[in-house]
Design a protein around this motif. Structure first.
Motif, PDB file in Angstrom:
ATOM      1  N   GLU A  75       1.065  14.551 -10.168  1.00  0.00           N
ATOM      2  CA  GLU A  75      -0.371  14.322 -10.001  1.00  0.00           C
ATOM      3  C   GLU A  75      -0.651  13.909  -8.562  1.00  0.00           C
ATOM      4  OE1 GLU A  75      -2.111  11.629 -12.805  1.00  0.00           O
ATOM      5  OE2 GLU A  75      -1.228  12.644 -14.524  1.00  0.00           O
ATOM      6  N   LEU A  76      -1.771  14.411  -8.006  1.00  0.00           N
ATOM      7  CA  LEU A  76      -2.161  14.011  -6.652  1.00  0.00           C
ATOM      8  C   LEU A  76      -2.499  12.525  -6.629  1.00  0.00           C
ATOM      9  CD1 LEU A  76      -4.397  16.937  -5.332  1.00  0.00           C
ATOM     10  CD2 LEU A  76      -2.299  16.066  -4.282  1.00  0.00           C
ATOM     11  N   MET A  77      -2.005  11.828  -5.594  1.00  0.00           N
ATOM     12  CA  MET A  77      -2.258  10.396  -5.500  1.00  0.00           C
ATOM     13  C   MET A  77      -2.509  10.021  -4.049  1.00  0.00           C
ATOM     14  SD  MET A  77       0.171   7.184  -6.655  1.00  0.00           S
ATOM     15  CE  MET A  77      -0.049   7.468  -8.407  1.00  0.00           C
ATOM     16  N   ASP A  78      -3.402   9.068  -3.844  1.00  0.00           N
ATOM     17  CA  ASP A  78      -3.657   8.540  -2.519  1.00  0.00           C
ATOM     18  C   ASP A  78      -2.547   7.560  -2.150  1.00  0.00           C
ATOM     19  OD1 ASP A  78      -5.674   8.478  -0.317  1.00  0.00           O
ATOM     20  OD2 ASP A  78      -5.597   6.340  -0.760  1.00  0.00           O
ATOM     21  N   LEU A  79      -2.241   7.456  -0.862  1.00  0.00           N
ATOM     22  CA  LEU A  79      -1.172   6.564  -0.395  1.00  0.00           C
ATOM     23  C   LEU A  79      -1.413   5.115  -0.809  1.00  0.00           C
ATOM     24  CD1 LEU A  79       1.430   6.334   1.331  1.00  0.00           C
ATOM     25  CD2 LEU A  79      -0.045   5.935   3.301  1.00  0.00           C
ATOM     26  N   LYS A  80      -2.689   4.712  -0.890  1.00  0.00           N
ATOM     27  CA  LYS A  80      -3.009   3.326  -1.237  1.00  0.00           C
ATOM     28  C   LYS A  80      -2.557   2.952  -2.645  1.00  0.00           C
ATOM     29  CE  LYS A  80      -7.277   3.998   0.317  1.00  0.00           C
ATOM     30  NZ  LYS A  80      -8.718   3.809   0.531  1.00  0.00           N
ATOM     31  N   GLY A  81      -2.450   3.928  -3.528  1.00  0.00           N
ATOM     32  CA  GLY A  81      -2.046   3.629  -4.904  1.00  0.00           C
ATOM     33  C   GLY A  81      -0.563   3.783  -5.165  1.00  0.00           C
ATOM     34  N   LEU A  82       0.194   4.221  -4.152  1.00  0.00           N
ATOM     35  CA  LEU A  82       1.615   4.527  -4.366  1.00  0.00           C
ATOM     36  C   LEU A  82       2.442   3.290  -4.691  1.00  0.00           C
ATOM     37  CD1 LEU A  82       3.934   6.568  -4.349  1.00  0.00           C
ATOM     38  CD2 LEU A  82       4.131   6.205  -1.882  1.00  0.00           C
ATOM     39  N   ARG A  83       2.250   2.213  -3.951  1.00  0.00           N
ATOM     40  CA  ARG A  83       3.081   1.015  -4.159  1.00  0.00           C
ATOM     41  C   ARG A  83       2.883   0.440  -5.561  1.00  0.00           C
ATOM     42  NH1 ARG A  83       4.122  -3.898   0.029  1.00  0.00           N
ATOM     43  NH2 ARG A  83       4.092  -2.099   1.409  1.00  0.00           N
ATOM     44  N   ILE A 132       7.766   8.308   6.922  1.00  0.00           N
ATOM     45  CA  ILE A 132       8.154   6.902   7.091  1.00  0.00           C
ATOM     46  C   ILE A 132       7.160   5.984   6.385  1.00  0.00           C
ATOM     47  CG2 ILE A 132       8.391   5.043   8.801  1.00  0.00           C
ATOM     48  CD1 ILE A 132      10.798   6.894   8.652  1.00  0.00           C
ATOM     49  N   THR A 133       5.874   6.303   6.456  1.00  0.00           N
ATOM     50  CA  THR A 133       4.854   5.477   5.790  1.00  0.00           C
ATOM     51  C   THR A 133       5.060   5.472   4.281  1.00  0.00           C
ATOM     52  OG1 THR A 133       3.284   6.031   7.543  1.00  0.00           O
ATOM     53  CG2 THR A 133       2.369   5.103   5.525  1.00  0.00           C
ATOM     54  N   VAL A 134       5.331   6.652   3.709  1.00  0.00           N
ATOM     55  CA  VAL A 134       5.583   6.744   2.262  1.00  0.00           C
ATOM     56  C   VAL A 134       6.843   5.968   1.893  1.00  0.00           C
ATOM     57  CG1 VAL A 134       6.210   8.341   0.399  1.00  0.00           C
ATOM     58  CG2 VAL A 134       4.354   8.921   1.962  1.00  0.00           C
ATOM     59  N   GLN A 135       7.884   6.130   2.695  1.00  0.00           N
ATOM     60  CA  GLN A 135       9.134   5.425   2.418  1.00  0.00           C
ATOM     61  C   GLN A 135       8.936   3.904   2.493  1.00  0.00           C
ATOM     62  OE1 GLN A 135      12.682   5.712   5.063  1.00  0.00           O
ATOM     63  NE2 GLN A 135      13.517   6.887   3.366  1.00  0.00           N
ATOM     64  N   ASN A 136       8.145   3.454   3.461  1.00  0.00           N
ATOM     65  CA  ASN A 136       7.858   2.020   3.582  1.00  0.00           C
ATOM     66  C   ASN A 136       7.123   1.481   2.351  1.00  0.00           C
ATOM     67  OD1 ASN A 136       9.086   1.743   6.070  1.00  0.00           O
ATOM     68  ND2 ASN A 136       7.185   1.920   7.235  1.00  0.00           N
ATOM     69  N   GLU A 137       6.215   2.279   1.808  1.00  0.00           N
ATOM     70  CA  GLU A 137       5.493   1.856   0.608  1.00  0.00           C
ATOM     71  C   GLU A 137       6.440   1.718  -0.581  1.00  0.00           C
ATOM     72  OE1 GLU A 137       2.068   0.971   0.107  1.00  0.00           O
ATOM     73  OE2 GLU A 137       2.437   0.764   2.253  1.00  0.00           O
TER      74      GLU A 137
END
Length: 201
Positions: A75-83, A132-137
């Motif tokens: 499902e498509l997700m915004d980076l803010k909701g990943l963590r 890197i941003t995704v991995q950091n989350e």
């Protein structure tokens, strides 16, 4: 008539010595900055003795396409909701064996933090900064859960304890005390972040 003398010659015999001394000076005084790499532990070379069966529900898939869009669990997700999504997956506790997990116990999600695996996959054209941003989350999801449990058990953040433990200037008696605490919290939420093979399309 006396012969005219030419311009006096400059003795260049010591120029090589001066250049050599300057070269040594700049080599000794120049500092070269190095990039800090990603802190990752590689798996052992030898294969496991028996095949490990991993249920699909214990794998949290995160795909990054070349446009930087996230596809989380198809499902498509915004980076803010990943963590928060990763934290909910890690502490779901579907099998009921995790007494410190505050998850929903959704039978379609992970059984236990020790079985939960996050799989990160990216496209070859994905921007490095996005990756890197995704991995950091995702690492942040582990750290937030570990910090919560460390606060309950020891009244300190896990990241603070780990940083002090890994610092070579920390006295050995303090490091010995921190070793068991850090390991205990790590075992509660073991970091199983798998980086899948990069896709070409």
């Amino acid at each position: 008539m006396p012969r005219r003398k030419g311009a006096p010659e400059v003795n260049a015999g010591s120029m090589a010595d001066i250049a050599f001394l300057l070269l040594i000076f700049f080599l000794v005084t120049t500092t070269i900055e190095t990039d800090a790499g990603l802190d990752r532990m590689l798996p052992p070379m030898e294969p496991p003795e028996e095949d490990v069966v991993i249920k699909q529900k214990n794998i949290f898939t995160v795909n990054i396409n070349k446009n930087g869009q996230l596809l989380v669990e198809d499902e498509l997700m915004d980076l803010k909701g990943l963590r928060s999504a990763a934290m909910a997956f890690l502490e779901n506790g579907a099998d009921g064996s995790c007494n410190y997990c505050g998850g929903r116990k959704d039978p379609a999600s992970s059984d236990n933090p020790s079985k939960a695996i996050i799989s990160l996959k990216n496209d070859r054209e994905t921007k490095y900064s996005t990756y890197i941003t995704v991995q950091n989350e995702l690492v942040g999801a582990y750290n937030d859960l570990r910090n919560r449990e460390a606060q309950k058990l020891f009244g300190r953040d896990f990241t603070e304890m780990e940083s002090e433990y890994l610092n070579p200037e920390t006295p050995s008696n303090v490091r010995d005390d921190l070793k068991d605490k850090v390991k205990r919290v790590q075992d509660m939420f073991p970091q199983k972040l798998s980086e899948a093979e990069t896709s070409t399309n």
